[in-house]
Design a protein around this motif. Structure first.
Motif, PDB file in Angstrom:
ATOM      1  N   SER A 101     -49.665   9.364 -29.765  1.00  0.00           N
ATOM      2  CA  SER A 101     -48.511   8.879 -29.015  1.00  0.00           C
ATOM      3  C   SER A 101     -47.247   9.631 -29.418  1.00  0.00           C
ATOM      4  O   SER A 101     -46.429   9.994 -28.563  1.00  0.00           O
ATOM      5  N   VAL A 102     -47.087   9.851 -30.700  1.00  0.00           N
ATOM      6  CA  VAL A 102     -45.903  10.567 -31.178  1.00  0.00           C
ATOM      7  C   VAL A 102     -45.900  12.005 -30.653  1.00  0.00           C
ATOM      8  O   VAL A 102     -44.876  12.510 -30.191  1.00  0.00           O
ATOM      9  N   ARG A 103     -47.050  12.662 -30.685  1.00  0.00           N
ATOM     10  CA  ARG A 103     -47.125  14.043 -30.175  1.00  0.00           C
ATOM     11  C   ARG A 103     -46.813  14.095 -28.687  1.00  0.00           C
ATOM     12  O   ARG A 103     -46.059  14.951 -28.222  1.00  0.00           O
ATOM     13  N   ALA A 104     -47.413  13.172 -27.934  1.00  0.00           N
ATOM     14  CA  ALA A 104     -47.186  13.151 -26.493  1.00  0.00           C
ATOM     15  C   ALA A 104     -45.728  12.840 -26.177  1.00  0.00           C
ATOM     16  O   ALA A 104     -45.135  13.439 -25.269  1.00  0.00           O
ATOM     17  N   LEU A 105     -45.147  11.910 -26.922  1.00  0.00           N
ATOM     18  CA  LEU A 105     -43.751  11.565 -26.705  1.00  0.00           C
ATOM     19  C   LEU A 105     -42.847  12.756 -27.009  1.00  0.00           C
ATOM     20  O   LEU A 105     -41.888  13.035 -26.286  1.00  0.00           O
ATOM     21  N   ALA A 106     -43.170  13.500 -28.065  1.00  0.00           N
ATOM     22  CA  ALA A 106     -42.375  14.676 -28.418  1.00  0.00           C
ATOM     23  C   ALA A 106     -42.445  15.736 -27.311  1.00  0.00           C
ATOM     24  O   ALA A 106     -41.440  16.354 -26.956  1.00  0.00           O
ATOM     25  N   LYS A 107     -43.653  15.929 -26.754  1.00  0.00           N
ATOM     26  CA  LYS A 107     -43.790  16.905 -25.667  1.00  0.00           C
ATOM     27  C   LYS A 107     -43.021  16.464 -24.437  1.00  0.00           C
ATOM     28  O   LYS A 107     -42.387  17.281 -23.754  1.00  0.00           O
ATOM     29  N   LEU A 108     -43.090  15.164 -24.140  1.00  0.00           N
ATOM     30  CA  LEU A 108     -42.389  14.651 -22.972  1.00  0.00           C
ATOM     31  C   LEU A 108     -40.889  14.815 -23.130  1.00  0.00           C
ATOM     32  O   LEU A 108     -40.196  15.260 -22.205  1.00  0.00           O
ATOM     33  N   GLU A 109     -40.368  14.487 -24.307  1.00  0.00           N
ATOM     34  CA  GLU A 109     -38.926  14.614 -24.538  1.00  0.00           C
ATOM     35  C   GLU A 109     -38.474  16.067 -24.476  1.00  0.00           C
ATOM     36  O   GLU A 109     -37.353  16.369 -24.068  1.00  0.00           O
ATOM     37  N   GLN A 110     -39.361  16.973 -24.870  1.00  0.00           N
ATOM     38  CA  GLN A 110     -39.011  18.390 -24.898  1.00  0.00           C
ATOM     39  C   GLN A 110     -38.681  18.921 -23.507  1.00  0.00           C
ATOM     40  O   GLN A 110     -37.812  19.786 -23.346  1.00  0.00           O
ATOM     41  N   VAL A 111     -39.356  18.413 -22.483  1.00  0.00           N
ATOM     42  CA  VAL A 111     -39.163  18.940 -21.129  1.00  0.00           C
ATOM     43  C   VAL A 111     -38.343  18.005 -20.236  1.00  0.00           C
ATOM     44  O   VAL A 111     -38.098  18.318 -19.077  1.00  0.00           O
ATOM     45  N   LEU A 112     -37.913  16.866 -20.774  1.00  0.00           N
ATOM     46  CA  LEU A 112     -37.122  15.940 -19.960  1.00  0.00           C
ATOM     47  C   LEU A 112     -35.723  16.494 -19.708  1.00  0.00           C
ATOM     48  O   LEU A 112     -35.137  17.142 -20.578  1.00  0.00           O
ATOM     49  N   PRO A 113     -35.168  16.240 -18.519  1.00  0.00           N
ATOM     50  CA  PRO A 113     -33.750  16.564 -18.296  1.00  0.00           C
ATOM     51  C   PRO A 113     -32.886  15.804 -19.294  1.00  0.00           C
ATOM     52  O   PRO A 113     -33.286  14.755 -19.802  1.00  0.00           O
ATOM     53  N   SER A 114     -31.716  16.297 -19.563  1.00  0.00           N
ATOM     54  CA  SER A 114     -30.872  15.713 -20.610  1.00  0.00           C
ATOM     55  C   SER A 114     -30.563  14.248 -20.332  1.00  0.00           C
ATOM     56  O   SER A 114     -30.501  13.431 -21.250  1.00  0.00           O
ATOM     57  N   ARG A 115     -30.364  13.900 -19.044  1.00  0.00           N
ATOM     58  CA  ARG A 115     -30.019  12.504 -18.728  1.00  0.00           C
ATOM     59  C   ARG A 115     -31.172  11.566 -19.082  1.00  0.00           C
ATOM     60  O   ARG A 115     -30.954  10.445 -19.547  1.00  0.00           O
ATOM     61  N   LEU A 116     -32.430  12.032 -18.899  1.00  0.00           N
ATOM     62  CA  LEU A 116     -33.575  11.193 -19.239  1.00  0.00           C
ATOM     63  C   LEU A 116     -33.882  11.251 -20.730  1.00  0.00           C
ATOM     64  O   LEU A 116     -34.326  10.268 -21.319  1.00  0.00           O
ATOM     65  N   ARG A 117     -33.644  12.416 -21.335  1.00  0.00           N
ATOM     66  CA  ARG A 117     -33.879  12.531 -22.773  1.00  0.00           C
ATOM     67  C   ARG A 117     -32.973  11.568 -23.535  1.00  0.00           C
ATOM     68  O   ARG A 117     -33.376  10.968 -24.531  1.00  0.00           O
ATOM     69  N   HIS A 118     -31.751  11.397 -23.045  1.00  0.00           N
ATOM     70  CA  HIS A 118     -30.827  10.459 -23.685  1.00  0.00           C
ATOM     71  C   HIS A 118     -31.346   9.026 -23.555  1.00  0.00           C
ATOM     72  O   HIS A 118     -31.301   8.253 -24.519  1.00  0.00           O
ATOM     73  N   ARG A 119     -31.851   8.654 -22.385  1.00  0.00           N
ATOM     74  CA  ARG A 119     -32.364   7.301 -22.189  1.00  0.00           C
ATOM     75  C   ARG A 119     -33.555   7.024 -23.105  1.00  0.00           C
ATOM     76  O   ARG A 119     -33.671   5.961 -23.705  1.00  0.00           O
ATOM     77  N   VAL A 120     -34.445   8.004 -23.221  1.00  0.00           N
ATOM     78  CA  VAL A 120     -35.603   7.835 -24.101  1.00  0.00           C
ATOM     79  C   VAL A 120     -35.165   7.781 -25.556  1.00  0.00           C
ATOM     80  O   VAL A 120     -35.672   6.986 -26.348  1.00  0.00           O
ATOM     81  N   SER A 121     -34.194   8.613 -25.914  1.00  0.00           N
ATOM     82  CA  SER A 121     -33.739   8.669 -27.304  1.00  0.00           C
ATOM     83  C   SER A 121     -33.110   7.364 -27.748  1.00  0.00           C
ATOM     84  O   SER A 121     -33.408   6.864 -28.836  1.00  0.00           O
ATOM     85  N   VAL A 122     -32.249   6.786 -26.897  1.00  0.00           N
ATOM     86  CA  VAL A 122     -31.605   5.548 -27.308  1.00  0.00           C
ATOM     87  C   VAL A 122     -32.610   4.414 -27.403  1.00  0.00           C
ATOM     88  O   VAL A 122     -32.493   3.529 -28.257  1.00  0.00           O
ATOM     89  N   LEU A 123     -33.616   4.446 -26.549  1.00  0.00           N
ATOM     90  CA  LEU A 123     -34.665   3.434 -26.636  1.00  0.00           C
ATOM     91  C   LEU A 123     -35.425   3.572 -27.943  1.00  0.00           C
ATOM     92  O   LEU A 123     -35.709   2.599 -28.637  1.00  0.00           O
ATOM     93  N   GLN A 124     -35.744   4.807 -28.311  1.00  0.00           N
ATOM     94  CA  GLN A 124     -36.488   5.065 -29.545  1.00  0.00           C
ATOM     95  C   GLN A 124     -35.686   4.636 -30.770  1.00  0.00           C
ATOM     96  O   GLN A 124     -36.218   4.031 -31.702  1.00  0.00           O
ATOM     97  N   ASN A 125     -34.395   4.911 -30.772  1.00  0.00           N
ATOM     98  CA  ASN A 125     -33.570   4.601 -31.936  1.00  0.00           C
ATOM     99  C   ASN A 125     -33.239   3.125 -32.057  1.00  0.00           C
ATOM    100  O   ASN A 125     -32.922   2.633 -33.140  1.00  0.00           O
ATOM    101  N   ALA A 126     -33.292   2.392 -30.940  1.00  0.00           N
ATOM    102  CA  ALA A 126     -32.859   0.998 -30.942  1.00  0.00           C
ATOM    103  C   ALA A 126     -34.008   0.009 -31.012  1.00  0.00           C
ATOM    104  O   ALA A 126     -33.790  -1.190 -30.977  1.00  0.00           O
ATOM    105  N   THR A 127     -35.235   0.492 -31.131  1.00  0.00           N
ATOM    106  CA  THR A 127     -36.404  -0.390 -31.060  1.00  0.00           C
ATOM    107  C   THR A 127     -37.085  -0.521 -32.409  1.00  0.00           C
ATOM    108  O   THR A 127     -37.284   0.466 -33.117  1.00  0.00           O
TER     109      THR A 127
END
Length: 327
Positions: A101-127
């Motif tokens: 899951s961590v590997r897949a999430l890292a790959k997904l974040e790598q190619v996400l547009p910045s607006r979506l990468r921010h949404r995923v990042s804040v979710l990851q940091n706040a959970t």
């Protein structure tokens, strides 16, 4: 549509839905000729996408499973939803899933547009993951809005539906999102009630940040997961449960949430559960019934009584009012 790369991406997006597309419909959607669609299908095949064509007067195309997984096209909400699922898998003790899951999430974040990468990042940091289970699902947009408020230390307004159905409007300082595996909770300081509260996220609607910043207050327990556990314990009385099963411990454990507690083997084909739960009688009874084997509830007395009443109701429900006539 004259832009070939853009047209190919739109065509691929259509084909990645689980249906067969007639060539004429694809041509209408993309505003090109059927001949252009055939050429674009050949281009996708050259790129490794296994597009299957059906024969017939109309003809159709659909994407099928191949020998390797080609790149996927996801819309914004799909990408966030997958990130939420991957984050949940990474946070729970499921054998073989954490690292993947961590590997897949890292790959997904790598190619996400910045607006979506921010949404995923804040979710990851706040959970904060707490435990595993099953239960209510929620809109990923609700999670990411709340997570952004947690990370940005921004006051949040939302509508909230209590367990008794009462609707209220809340303004709170969000501290942390906590995933229990079967539900999400927001731990926050309720400004109107001037106290810490936990909110079930599936009962939250219309959350929006107010723009007002705040300095985080000190949580009484210092840990959001511990605060939620204590809060839930206060809401529901603890049940000292003892149940014996006529099945191996491995069989029973595979059918119960890990949060219920460990099983004690008592024989080759039997085991015993001794645990303390703060869940409702109804939930405990349902989980026991879903194990799909013979079991005996020894305590608490209220669980034994509830199971007897439930069994009687189910038996009455299964009794036919009359046998159908044989023709």
């Amino acid at each position: 549509m004259t832009d070939t790369p853009a047209r190919l991406l739109n065509l691929l997006s259509l084909l990645q839905t689980p249906r067969e597309w007639p060539g004429s419909e694809l041509a209408d959607r993309l505003e090109v000729s059927p001949r252009t669609i055939r050429r674009d299908i050949d281009r996708l095949r050259d790129l490794g996408y296994p597009v299957e064509a059906s024969r017939g007067a109309v003809g159709g195309y659909r994407l099928v499973a191949g020998t390797a997984m080609p790149p996927l096209l996801l819309d914004d909400e799909e990408a966030v939803a997958i990130a939420v699922g991957l984050r949940a898998g990474a946070g729970h003790a499921i054998e073989g899933v954490d690292e993947a899951s961590v590997r897949a999430l890292a790959k997904l974040e790598q190619v996400l547009p910045s607006r979506l990468r921010h949404r995923v990042s804040v979710l990851q940091n706040a959970t904060v993951p707490l435990t595993r289970g099953d239960g209510a699902t929620i809109d990923p947009q609700t999670l990411t809005v709340m997570a952004a408020a947690v990370t940005g230390r921004e006051r949040l307004r939302f509508a909230y539906r209590a367990g008794d159905g009462a609707e209220t409007r809340r303004q709170a300082e969000p501290y942390r999102l906590v995933s229990t595996g079967w539900r999400w909770y927001l731990v926050a300081y309720d400004l109107e009630r001037e106290d810490w509260r936990t909110f079930r996220v599936d009962r939250v609607s219309d959350p929006y940040p107010t723009g007002a910043r705040f300095v985080p207050r000190a949580l009484p327990t210092g840990d959001a997961a511990e605060f939620l556990s204590r809060s839930m314990s206060r809401i529901k009385p603890e049940l000292a449960v003892e149940v014996s099963f006529a099945a191996p411990a491995e069989f029973v454990a595979a059918r119960l949430p890990a949060s219920i507690g460990p099983l004690e083997p008592t024989g080759e084909h039997s085991c015993l559960l001794r645990t303390v739960l703060s869940d409702s009688l109804e939930w405990v009874a349902l989980r026991l019934a879903l194990v799909d084997c013979e079991f005996t509830a020894h305590r608490p007395p209220q669980l034994v009584t509830y199971l007897n009443d439930l069994g009687s109701r189910l038996t009455r429900a299964a009794v036919s009012s009359g046998a159908p006539e044989q023709g």
